[in-house]
Design an enzyme around this catalytic site. Structure first.
Site, PDB file in Angstrom:
ATOM      1  N   HIS A  61     -57.605 -59.450  -8.195  1.00 43.89           N
ATOM      2  CA  HIS A  61     -59.043 -59.738  -8.123  1.00 43.89           C
ATOM      3  C   HIS A  61     -59.478 -60.579  -9.321  1.00 43.89           C
ATOM      4  O   HIS A  61     -58.745 -60.724 -10.287  1.00 43.89           O
ATOM      5  CB  HIS A  61     -59.874 -58.458  -8.029  1.00 43.89           C
ATOM      6  CG  HIS A  61     -59.773 -57.559  -9.221  1.00 43.89           C
ATOM      7  ND1 HIS A  61     -58.697 -56.740  -9.451  1.00 43.89           N
ATOM      8  CD2 HIS A  61     -60.617 -57.367 -10.260  1.00 43.89           C
ATOM      9  CE1 HIS A  61     -58.891 -56.063 -10.580  1.00 43.89           C
ATOM     10  NE2 HIS A  61     -60.048 -56.437 -11.092  1.00 43.89           N
ATOM     11  N   HIS A  63     -62.798 -61.129 -11.984  1.00 44.72           N
ATOM     12  CA  HIS A  63     -64.068 -60.652 -12.548  1.00 44.72           C
ATOM     13  C   HIS A  63     -64.722 -61.816 -13.269  1.00 44.72           C
ATOM     14  O   HIS A  63     -64.056 -62.533 -14.015  1.00 44.72           O
ATOM     15  CB  HIS A  63     -63.840 -59.571 -13.611  1.00 44.72           C
ATOM     16  CG  HIS A  63     -63.650 -58.212 -13.082  1.00 44.72           C
ATOM     17  ND1 HIS A  63     -64.688 -57.411 -12.702  1.00 44.72           N
ATOM     18  CD2 HIS A  63     -62.515 -57.496 -12.882  1.00 44.72           C
ATOM     19  CE1 HIS A  63     -64.211 -56.252 -12.299  1.00 44.72           C
ATOM     20  NE2 HIS A  63     -62.883 -56.278 -12.393  1.00 44.72           N
ATOM     21  N   TYR A 126     -93.491 -52.374 -18.805  1.00 51.10           N
ATOM     22  CA  TYR A 126     -94.159 -53.649 -19.044  1.00 51.10           C
ATOM     23  C   TYR A 126     -95.085 -54.004 -17.882  1.00 51.10           C
ATOM     24  O   TYR A 126     -96.248 -54.345 -18.081  1.00 51.10           O
ATOM     25  CB  TYR A 126     -93.118 -54.754 -19.247  1.00 51.10           C
ATOM     26  CG  TYR A 126     -93.717 -56.130 -19.361  1.00 51.10           C
ATOM     27  CD1 TYR A 126     -94.298 -56.562 -20.552  1.00 51.10           C
ATOM     28  CD2 TYR A 126     -93.721 -57.001 -18.279  1.00 51.10           C
ATOM     29  CE1 TYR A 126     -94.857 -57.822 -20.653  1.00 51.10           C
ATOM     30  CE2 TYR A 126     -94.282 -58.264 -18.368  1.00 51.10           C
ATOM     31  CZ  TYR A 126     -94.841 -58.665 -19.561  1.00 51.10           C
ATOM     32  OH  TYR A 126     -95.408 -59.905 -19.658  1.00 51.10           O
TER      33      TYR A 126
END
Length: 147
Positions: A61, A63, A126
Site C-alpha cells: 500500500h 500512504h 469558535y
C-alpha cells in the site's frame, strides 16, 4: 499547527491522509517498482501544486499526507495519481502487463482518505461563539469612533 496557504481569492489549509493499494493487495511495491511509484507521485504532486508532507510506499500500500489546493478535488488527484503511475509501471516494467491478474489495472478501485487539521472541539467553540465575539468587537469599535 499546519501552515495556512494563500491563492488569489482563498486562504486554505486542506490536508489529507490518503491510502491506496495495488490490485488484490499484492505485495509488489518494492525495489524498482516502489521507486517508479514514488518518483511519479512526486512529479504529479508538483505538477498539481500539491504539497507532499509525507509519502511512504509500503510493499502492499501507499500512504500519503498532502496539502491540496481547493481547486483540486481528492477524486481528481487520485484518478491522476493512480492512472499515471499505472501507465508508467506498465511502460517501464513490461512483465507486469503479461501477468494475467492485472488486466491493465495496477491499482485497486478504491482508496481511503481522511482530513487532517484543527481540533474539532476548538472549531465548534469558535463557530458557536463567533456571533458574540463579533458583537463585542463591533461595540468596541463604536466606542472608539472608528465607524
Amino acid at each position: 499547527m499546519a501552515k495556512w496557504k494563500k491563492l488569489a481569492h482563498v486562504v486554505y489549509q486542506c490536508s489529507y491522509h490518503i491510502v491506496w493499494t495495488p490490485k488484490y493487495r499484492y505485495r509488489i511495491l518494492e525495489g524498482e517498482i516502489a521507486k517508479i511509484v514514488e518518483e511519479k507521485i512526486r512529479a504529479i504532486c508538483e505538477w498539481k501544486d500539491v504539497e507532499i508532507l509525507e509519502v511512504n510506499v509500503m510493499k502492499d500500500h501507499v500512504h500519503m499526507v498532502v496539502s491540496i489546493p481547493p481547486r483540486v478535488s481528492i477524486s481528481e488527484l487520485m484518478g491522476i495519481l493512480k492512472g499515471k503511475t499505472a501507465i508508467a509501471l506498465f511502460k517501464g516494467k513490461r512483465k507486469l502487463k503479461k501477468k494475467p491478474y492485472w488486466g491493465n489495472h495496477f491499482w485497486s478501485r478504491g482508496y481511503c482518505v481522511t482530513t487532517r487539521g484543527m481540533d474539532e472541539e476548538k472549531i465548534r467553540r469558535y463557530v458557536k461563539y463567533q456571533e458574540e465575539n463579533e458583537r463585542i468587537e463591533e461595540n468596541n469599535s463604536k466606542e472608539y469612533g472608528l465607524f
